[in-house]
Design an enzyme around this catalytic site. Structure first.
Site, PDB file in Angstrom:
ATOM      1  CD  GLU A 136      30.871  53.016  28.396  1.00 47.32           C
ATOM      2  OE1 GLU A 136      31.263  52.980  27.202  1.00 47.32           O
ATOM      3  OE2 GLU A 136      31.485  53.655  29.275  1.00 47.32           O
TER       4      GLU A 136
HETATM    5  N1  COA Z   1      35.138  44.551  35.156  1.00 38.25           N
HETATM    6  C1  COA Z   1      35.395  43.452  35.872  1.00 38.25           C
HETATM    7  N2  COA Z   1      36.349  42.561  35.570  1.00 38.25           N
HETATM    8  C2  COA Z   1      37.095  42.834  34.480  1.00 38.25           C
HETATM    9  C3  COA Z   1      36.884  43.959  33.675  1.00 38.25           C
HETATM   10  C4  COA Z   1      35.843  44.843  34.060  1.00 38.25           C
HETATM   11  N3  COA Z   1      35.587  45.968  33.383  1.00 38.25           N
HETATM   12  N4  COA Z   1      37.779  43.951  32.670  1.00 38.25           N
HETATM   13  C5  COA Z   1      38.512  42.838  32.850  1.00 38.25           C
HETATM   14  N5  COA Z   1      38.107  42.162  33.933  1.00 38.25           N
HETATM   15  C6  COA Z   1      38.623  40.905  34.465  1.00 38.25           C
HETATM   16  C7  COA Z   1      38.314  39.739  33.558  1.00 38.25           C
HETATM   17  O1  COA Z   1      37.008  39.259  33.796  1.00 38.25           O
HETATM   18  C8  COA Z   1      39.402  38.763  33.955  1.00 38.25           C
HETATM   19  O2  COA Z   1      39.018  38.114  35.161  1.00 38.25           O
HETATM   20  P1  COA Z   1      39.397  36.550  35.402  1.00 38.25           P
HETATM   21  O3  COA Z   1      40.888  36.544  35.524  1.00 38.25           O
HETATM   22  O4  COA Z   1      38.688  36.238  36.680  1.00 38.25           O
HETATM   23  O5  COA Z   1      38.875  35.814  34.196  1.00 38.25           O
HETATM   24  C9  COA Z   1      40.582  39.669  34.294  1.00 38.25           C
HETATM   25  O6  COA Z   1      40.035  40.955  34.504  1.00 38.25           O
HETATM   26  C10 COA Z   1      41.558  39.789  33.160  1.00 38.25           C
HETATM   27  O7  COA Z   1      40.849  40.083  31.992  1.00 38.25           O
HETATM   28  P2  COA Z   1      41.272  39.498  30.565  1.00 38.25           P
HETATM   29  O8  COA Z   1      40.199  39.859  29.594  1.00 38.25           O
HETATM   30  O9  COA Z   1      41.646  38.065  30.685  1.00 38.25           O
HETATM   31  O10 COA Z   1      42.614  40.357  30.347  1.00 38.25           O
HETATM   32  P3  COA Z   1      43.287  40.879  29.013  1.00 38.25           P
HETATM   33  O11 COA Z   1      44.544  41.551  29.453  1.00 38.25           O
HETATM   34  O12 COA Z   1      43.348  39.824  27.973  1.00 38.25           O
HETATM   35  O13 COA Z   1      42.283  42.013  28.458  1.00 38.25           O
HETATM   36  C11 COA Z   1      40.869  43.968  28.627  1.00 38.25           C
HETATM   37  C12 COA Z   1      42.094  43.204  29.171  1.00 38.25           C
HETATM   38  C13 COA Z   1      40.693  45.187  29.500  1.00 38.25           C
HETATM   39  C14 COA Z   1      41.143  44.392  27.171  1.00 38.25           C
HETATM   40  C15 COA Z   1      39.610  43.050  28.669  1.00 38.25           C
HETATM   41  O14 COA Z   1      39.526  42.456  29.963  1.00 38.25           O
HETATM   42  C16 COA Z   1      38.312  43.735  28.376  1.00 38.25           C
HETATM   43  O15 COA Z   1      37.990  43.979  27.234  1.00 38.25           O
HETATM   44  N6  COA Z   1      37.531  44.058  29.441  1.00 38.25           N
HETATM   45  C17 COA Z   1      36.204  44.652  29.300  1.00 38.25           C
HETATM   46  C18 COA Z   1      36.343  46.147  29.408  1.00 38.25           C
HETATM   47  C19 COA Z   1      35.057  46.877  29.129  1.00 38.25           C
HETATM   48  O16 COA Z   1      34.332  46.660  28.187  1.00 38.25           O
HETATM   49  N7  COA Z   1      34.803  47.845  30.017  1.00 38.25           N
HETATM   50  C20 COA Z   1      33.683  48.728  29.912  1.00 38.25           C
HETATM   51  C21 COA Z   1      32.924  48.704  31.195  1.00 38.25           C
HETATM   52  S1  COA Z   1      31.578  49.823  31.085  1.00 38.25           S
END
Ligand code: COA
Length: 260
Positions: A136
């Site tokens: 966060e």
């Molecule tokens: N909210 C909204 N969308 C999200 C998301 C979130 N928390 N986490 C991932 N997505 C979306 C990405 O934007 C991406 O969308 P797109 O296909 O339109 O580009 C899709 O999900 C896939 O994400 P991607 O990062 O390409 O997948 P990955 O398998 O390589 O990685 C994670 C997965 C979860 C490790 C990575 O997406 C990530 O670090 N997400 C952020 C999580 C985070 O910090 N959450 C805390 C929220 S308080």
């Protein structure tokens, strides 16, 4: 109830609840929050179900709050923001105080609220290689509603490091700090979850619910302050039908009726 974001499978005494938004790694928006909460809430009254397994479809358990949804919150007023935050808090509380034990099946990523969901569950089992993180602060926000559950599991020292840096860490570390109970190779994940489920099914259903309540009541309180509660708890349950059945079964060298 028609579910869009959640899948529910009931197999005898086990309910499997799946977060089902794999395209966004099961990030939760308002609909996911309300569907998951309602599903778990409704399972309370399904007597046949004794254990819940919570997992995520696709490549990750849960990427936390949906950042598109959170971004949109800036256009809402404070009352709307409070209402949405309260809905999220209600979801975590529903997981935490579910009278049916919840085993979390964790793989891929459990970040932000996803890591909080893990903390609120009873027995989290994670695949090695799962990414955890309270990310966060890296987004300019804080792990607020999940903090009571996470702090209870990992304590203040680990929280000071992980909440303040927002760094990601993997399953072995999650296990060392108490966020998950087991970290196993991905190919062993389902077998490990099933073993936990099997162990839980040996326990009396009412005893499990009361044991959860016991932990909630007793943890973090002064021993002298919980004396009345613990005395009443054992006095009540040992004369209950389930308590009597369990002890009779042991003494009569037979299985208790809830294992049949
Ligand atoms: N909210 C909204 N969308 C999200 C998301 C979130 N928390 N986490 C991932 N997505 C979306 C990405 O934007 C991406 O969308 P797109 O296909 O339109 O580009 C899709 O999900 C896939 O994400 P991607 O990062 O390409 O997948 P990955 O398998 O390589 O990685 C994670 C997965 C979860 C490790 C990575 O997406 C990530 O670090 N997400 C952020 C999580 C985070 O910090 N959450 C805390 C929220 S308080």
């Amino acid at each position: 109830m028609e579910l869009e974001r959640i899948q529910l499978e009931i197999d005898g005494p086990v309910a499997r609840v799946w977060l089902n938004r794999p395209d966004v790694r099961n990030a939760f928006d308002g609909l996911t929050v309300s569907e998951l909460r309602t599903t778990l809430f409704n399972l309370r009254t399904v007597d046949a179900v004794r254990v819940i397994v919570l997992g995520g479809r696709g490549s990750s358990f849960c990427a936390g709050a949906d950042l598109q949804w959170m971004k949109a919150m800036a256009t809402f007023g404070r009352d709307d923001n409070l209402r949405e935050a309260q809905a999220l808090a209600d979801l975590f509380f529903t997981v935490y105080e579910s009278p049916k034990p919840i085993v979390a099946r964790v793989h891929g990523a459990a970040l932000g609220g996803g890591a909080g969901l893990v903390a609120a569950c009873d027995i989290p089992v994670a695949a090695l290689g799962t990414q955890f993180g309270f990310t966060e602060v890296r987004l300019g926000i804080i792990p607020a509603v999940i903090s009571p559950y996470v702090l209870r599991k990992i304590g203040e020292a680990a929280a000071r490091e992980l909440f303040l840096t927002g760094e990601r860490f993997e399953a072995v570390k999650a296990c060392e700090i108490g966020l998950v109970r087991h970290a196993v190779p991905e190919e062993d994940l389902d077998a490990t979850v099933d073993k936990r489920v099997k162990e839980l099914l040996h326990a009396g259903p009412r005893a499990v619910a009361e044991a959860k309540a016991l932990i909630r009541e007793v943890a973090w309180r002064r021993v002298e302050d919980v004396q009345r509660y613990v005395v009443e708890a054992i006095a009540d349950i040992r004369v209950s039908p389930e308590g009597q059945e369990g002890m009779h079964a042991f003494l009569e060298k037979r299985k208790p009726d809830w294992t049949r």
